[in-house]
Design an enzyme around this catalytic site. Structure first.
Site, PDB file in Angstrom:
ATOM      1  CE  LYS A  13      11.560 -18.846  48.552  1.00 34.27           C
ATOM      2  NZ  LYS A  13      11.203 -17.897  49.640  1.00 34.27           N
ATOM      3  CE1 TYR A  53      16.243 -17.697  51.732  1.00 36.43           C
ATOM      4  CE2 TYR A  53      15.706 -20.013  52.015  1.00 36.43           C
ATOM      5  CZ  TYR A  53      15.489 -18.794  51.390  1.00 36.43           C
ATOM      6  OH  TYR A  53      14.517 -18.677  50.419  1.00 36.43           O
ATOM      7  CG  PHE A  61      11.826 -15.884  59.351  1.00 36.38           C
ATOM      8  CD1 PHE A  61      12.643 -16.302  58.299  1.00 36.38           C
ATOM      9  CD2 PHE A  61      11.828 -14.531  59.687  1.00 36.38           C
ATOM     10  CE1 PHE A  61      13.451 -15.419  57.608  1.00 36.38           C
ATOM     11  CE2 PHE A  61      12.635 -13.630  58.999  1.00 36.38           C
ATOM     12  CZ  PHE A  61      13.452 -14.076  57.953  1.00 36.38           C
ATOM     13  NE  ARG A  89      15.275  -9.223  45.454  1.00 39.13           N
ATOM     14  CZ  ARG A  89      15.205  -9.839  46.640  1.00 39.13           C
ATOM     15  NH1 ARG A  89      15.526 -11.136  46.753  1.00 39.13           N
ATOM     16  NH2 ARG A  89      14.803  -9.198  47.707  1.00 39.13           N
ATOM     17  CB  THR A  95      10.465 -10.007  51.013  1.00 35.29           C
ATOM     18  OG1 THR A  95      11.630  -9.783  50.232  1.00 35.29           O
ATOM     19  CG2 THR A  95      10.676 -11.174  51.960  1.00 35.29           C
ATOM     20  NE  ARG A 106       8.665 -13.691  46.792  1.00 33.24           N
ATOM     21  CZ  ARG A 106       9.858 -13.298  47.235  1.00 33.24           C
ATOM     22  NH1 ARG A 106      10.120 -11.995  47.384  1.00 33.24           N
ATOM     23  NH2 ARG A 106      10.783 -14.195  47.530  1.00 33.24           N
ATOM     24  CG  ASN A 116       8.157 -15.693  49.641  1.00 30.76           C
ATOM     25  OD1 ASN A 116       8.733 -16.761  49.450  1.00 30.76           O
ATOM     26  ND2 ASN A 116       8.757 -14.632  50.139  1.00 30.76           N
ATOM     27  CG  HIS A 119      15.783 -17.344  46.336  1.00 26.29           C
ATOM     28  ND1 HIS A 119      16.045 -16.564  47.440  1.00 26.29           N
ATOM     29  CD2 HIS A 119      16.935 -17.377  45.602  1.00 26.29           C
ATOM     30  CE1 HIS A 119      17.309 -16.159  47.381  1.00 26.29           C
ATOM     31  NE2 HIS A 119      17.864 -16.628  46.280  1.00 26.29           N
ATOM     32  CD  GLU A 130      21.350 -16.516  46.590  1.00 24.71           C
ATOM     33  OE1 GLU A 130      20.635 -16.415  45.568  1.00 24.71           O
ATOM     34  OE2 GLU A 130      21.177 -15.834  47.618  1.00 24.71           O
TER      35      GLU A 130
END
Ligand code: IDP
Ligand code: MG
Length: 153
Positions: A13, A53, A61, A89, A95, A106, A116, A119, A130
């Site tokens: 990100k 998203y 948010f 993951r 998350t 993270r 964070n 993704h 995606e």
């Protein structure tokens, strides 16, 4: 034994890019043995971000998330390997950054859930959606590494 090779969509990100963590994150993916089959840096288009998203559009948010994810360059990857979706993951960590275990990306680099760093797709369906959203077919490479027997038995 049949092993399910999966592809998953990963993003470093904008905060990860600004903090100089592109190499660190790619290193963790490669050293695990996963294979990078597509890679690009760009500023995510607002419409693409809203599709990416879409499941969160009712969340409080959401608008901050869209502004943040489109605020600067990010790095998009398609990562391939047996159980790649679950493994990525786990590499990324929880998350909620305060729950993310040390040793995860993270858990090592994030404090706020809204910053964070990474993704990763959360299911086969999300991964397919995606990958198709962020990459054209011609950007996905298909190649063999020299000897996969050092990664897979
Ligand atoms: P994931 O990235 O681990 O799949 P999701 O629940 O799908 O997590 O949320 C997507 C992204 O939305 C998170 O990575 C984070 O950037 C942001 N986000 C999720 N929950 C919150 C929150 O409570 N506050 C701020 N941002 C959030
Ligand atoms: Mg998610």
């Amino acid at each position: 034994m049949i092993k399910a090779v999966e592809q998953t969509y990963i993003m470093v990100k904008p905060d990860g890019v600004q903090r100089g963590l592109i190499g660190e994150i790619i290193n963790r993916i490669e050293q695990r043995g996963l294979k990078i089959v597509a890679l690009r840096m760009n500023v995510i288009d607002r419409g693409v971000a809203m599709k990416h998203y879409a499941e969160h559009r009712e969340k409080p948010f959401f608008s901050d998330l869209i502004s943040f994810i489109t605020s600067g360059p990010s790095v998009s990857l398609v990562v391939e390997g047996v159980n790649a979706i679950k493994i990525m993951r786990t590499i990324n960590g929880a998350t909620n950054s305060s729950d993310a275990a040390p040793g995860t990306i993270r858990g090592d680099f994030a404090i706020d859930t809204g910053r964070n760093v990474v993704h990763a797709s959360d299911s086969i369906e999300s991964a397919q959606k995606e990958i198709a959203l962020h990459f054209s077919d011609h950007e996905l490479t298909d190649y063999a590494r020299i000897d996969e027997t050092w990664v897979y038995e």
